[in-house]
Scaffold this motif. Structure first.
Motif, short mmCIF file in Angstrom:
data_model
loop_
_atom_site.label_atom_id
_atom_site.label_comp_id
_atom_site.label_asym_id
_atom_site.label_seq_id
_atom_site.Cartn_x
_atom_site.Cartn_y
_atom_site.Cartn_z
N ALA A 190 -4.17 10.49 -15.03
CA ALA A 190 -4.56 10.09 -13.68
C ALA A 190 -5.64 11.08 -13.26
O ALA A 190 -5.78 12.14 -13.88
CB ALA A 190 -3.38 10.13 -12.72
N HIS A 191 -6.41 10.75 -12.22
CA HIS A 191 -7.39 11.75 -11.77
C HIS A 191 -6.97 12.35 -10.44
O HIS A 191 -6.45 11.67 -9.56
CB HIS A 191 -8.81 11.19 -11.74
N ASP A 210 -6.53 6.72 -4.03
CA ASP A 210 -7.51 7.00 -5.08
C ASP A 210 -7.76 8.51 -5.20
O ASP A 210 -8.65 9.03 -4.55
CB ASP A 210 -8.81 6.26 -4.76
N ASP A 211 -7.11 9.22 -6.10
CA ASP A 211 -6.04 8.70 -6.91
C ASP A 211 -4.80 9.57 -6.71
O ASP A 211 -4.14 9.96 -7.64
CB ASP A 211 -6.46 8.68 -8.37
N GLY A 212 -4.54 9.87 -5.41
CA GLY A 212 -3.31 10.60 -5.13
C GLY A 212 -2.10 9.83 -5.60
O GLY A 212 -1.13 10.41 -6.11
N SER A 213 -2.14 8.50 -5.45
CA SER A 213 -1.01 7.67 -5.85
C SER A 213 -0.75 7.77 -7.35
O SER A 213 0.40 7.95 -7.79
CB SER A 213 -1.23 6.21 -5.44
N GLN A 275 -3.57 5.79 -15.04
CA GLN A 275 -2.99 5.24 -13.81
C GLN A 275 -3.90 5.68 -12.66
O GLN A 275 -3.88 6.83 -12.24
CB GLN A 275 -1.58 5.78 -13.58
N ASP A 276 -4.69 4.78 -12.15
CA ASP A 276 -5.65 5.07 -11.09
C ASP A 276 -5.47 4.03 -9.98
O ASP A 276 -5.86 2.88 -10.14
CB ASP A 276 -7.08 5.01 -11.65
N SER A 342 -7.11 3.13 -25.69
CA SER A 342 -6.81 3.43 -24.29
C SER A 342 -6.58 2.16 -23.50
O SER A 342 -7.01 1.07 -23.89
CB SER A 342 -7.95 4.23 -23.66
N ALA A 343 -5.89 2.32 -22.36
CA ALA A 343 -5.58 1.20 -21.48
C ALA A 343 -5.57 1.70 -20.05
O ALA A 343 -5.52 2.91 -19.78
CB ALA A 343 -4.25 0.57 -21.85
N PHE A 344 -5.62 0.75 -19.13
CA PHE A 344 -5.68 1.08 -17.70
C PHE A 344 -4.84 0.07 -16.93
O PHE A 344 -5.00 -1.14 -17.09
CB PHE A 344 -7.15 1.05 -17.24
N VAL A 345 -3.95 0.59 -16.11
CA VAL A 345 -3.12 -0.26 -15.26
C VAL A 345 -3.35 0.14 -13.81
O VAL A 345 -3.38 1.33 -13.47
CB VAL A 345 -1.62 -0.13 -15.63
#
Length: 403
Positions: A190-191, A210-213, A275-276, A342-345
């Motif tokens: 995550a960033h 973005d992107d505290g969650s 996770q972003d 890599s993947a992104f959700v």
């Protein structure tokens, strides 16, 4: 480009009277001042799509972001992806999930209250802009929180650790490592940075979604993962890493630096999930759609993405929905460019995602911790499933099946 002060002084020089050779010069400035040059703004090489590059100023970077255009700032990492190009193998992932008996008891320990507590602290920093001192402070807090999480689990006794991955701009990335039986590694990312795209160095940027969650979502998954004795004692076949990247908003700078080093060291990264933005669901509900987990389908590894769908189906209480976000839309792009699967959700379809981001209004009040809990369930389940996957055996079985 550089503009000489001489051009600015020509009108005054033209109107001045002639100075005798033996006369003291009281009219024209010293010669060294005349030849001084005004430095133009620093320029950065960005990649807007594979092979499409441009030199831009920092303000032009922010203007592109305001227009909804993503990019990688490759000024310092132009060679990313060149070291593993010849050795890149087709990744193979399990056909189905199989560790329900181990994972389901862990899922019940995930805490919405802890995610809320962490996010309230994380958004209390004026900004987490990567070049600001606030960004440095938030990174220090994050590292300390991850280290405290490790100690509270007693995992430090078994070699679990968290360290800064240092960067020149001040805000460092954070990497937590859970050693396994091999150096093959599964990465969850995550960033940590936030940005106000209008005046990044001045205006507030709470960055709740973005992107505290994503930051607190994977932190909670990490905390519960450490309650597994098998995991912290190093019994998983693979090493597990959790990454919190700096400077994503500046063009994936932190993740590029990390995966550039991994590539040069020939690190064996089996999978990377980003996770972003994991907390906003109102856009989906307002559109009359069912609450879902958004699975990015473009510029990702299709095999890993297919397995993630199976994880969501088995371990989440809401379905997945396919969506796209374009090139370089988050840090998974750095891993992908380095040759890793890599993947992104994300929280929803890209079109229904949070529109409050990148300004002062990216606040907790718009987020659903119930929805973030679904992302935490998916993260915890995925990293456990893949952490305990015997990739060598999987590859061998796949090769036998092709004969």
């Amino acid at each position: 480009m550089k503009a000489s002060l001489i051009a600015l002084l020509l009108p005054a020089a033209a109107s001045a009277r002639f100075i005798e050779a033996n006369e003291i010069n009281r009219i024209l400035p010293p010669t060294d001042v005349l030849v001084q040059e005004v430095e133009a703004p620093e320029r950065y090489l960005i990649e807007l799509s594979p092979g499409e590059t441009a030199w831009v100023t920092e303000e032009e970077k922010w203007q592109l972001r305001r227009e909804g255009l993503n990019f990688m700032d490759i000024t310092e990492n132009g060679d990313l992806g060149t070291f593993r190009a010849a050795s890149k193998a087709t990744p193979i992932f399990p056909d189905k999930v199989q560790l329900q008996s181990n994972i389901n008891p862990l899922l019940s320990n995930l805490s919405k209250d802890l995610m809320k507590e962490h996010l309230e602290k994380f958004t209390s920093f004026h900004t987490r802009y990567y070049k600001s001192d606030y960004g440095r402070q938030s990174s220090e807090w994050l590292l300390q929180t991850v280290q405290d999480t490790i100690k509270e689990a007693g995992a430090d006794k078994y070699g679990v650790k968290a360290e800064h991955f240092k960067h020149s701009w001040g805000q460092n990335s954070v990497i937590a490592t859970i050693p396994g039986k091999s150096n093959s590694t599964v990465v969850i990312g995550a960033h940590q940075d936030s940005i106000n795209l209008w005046l990044p160095s001045v205006l507030p940027a709470p960055g709740a979604d973005d992107d505290g969650s994503g930051t607190v979502t994977i932190l909670e998954a990490f905390r519960v993962l450490l309650s597994s004795k098998d995991v912290i004692k190093g019994n998983a076949p693979n090493t597990i890493e959790f990454h919190w990247y700096s400077a994503e908003e500046g063009g994936l700078l932190g993740s590029q630096a990390i995966f550039s080093e991994y590539e040069k060291k020939d690190r064996d990264i089996k999978a990377m999930l980003q996770q972003d933005m994991t907390g906003y669901v109102q856009g989906t509900l307002d559109a009359g759609k069912p609450e879902s987990v958004g699975v990015i389908m473009d510029f990702v590894d299709p095999s890993l993405t297919a397995f993630i769908k199976k994880v969501i189906e088995e371990y989440c209480e809401i379905p997945w929905v396919e969506t796209k976000c374009g090139y370089a839309c988050s840090d998974h792009a750095s891993a992908s460019k380095a040759g890793y699967a890599s993947a992104f959700v994300i929280e929803s379809t890209f079109g229904d995602s949070d529109q409050h981001i990148h300004n002062t209004d990216d606040l907790i009040k718009y987020l659903s911790f119930d929805h973030m809990l679904q992302h935490a369930r998916m993260t915890l389940a995925l990293v456990y499933e893949l952490g305990f996957t015997d990739f060598a055996k999987l590859k061998s079985e796949n090769e036998m099946g092709e004969l």
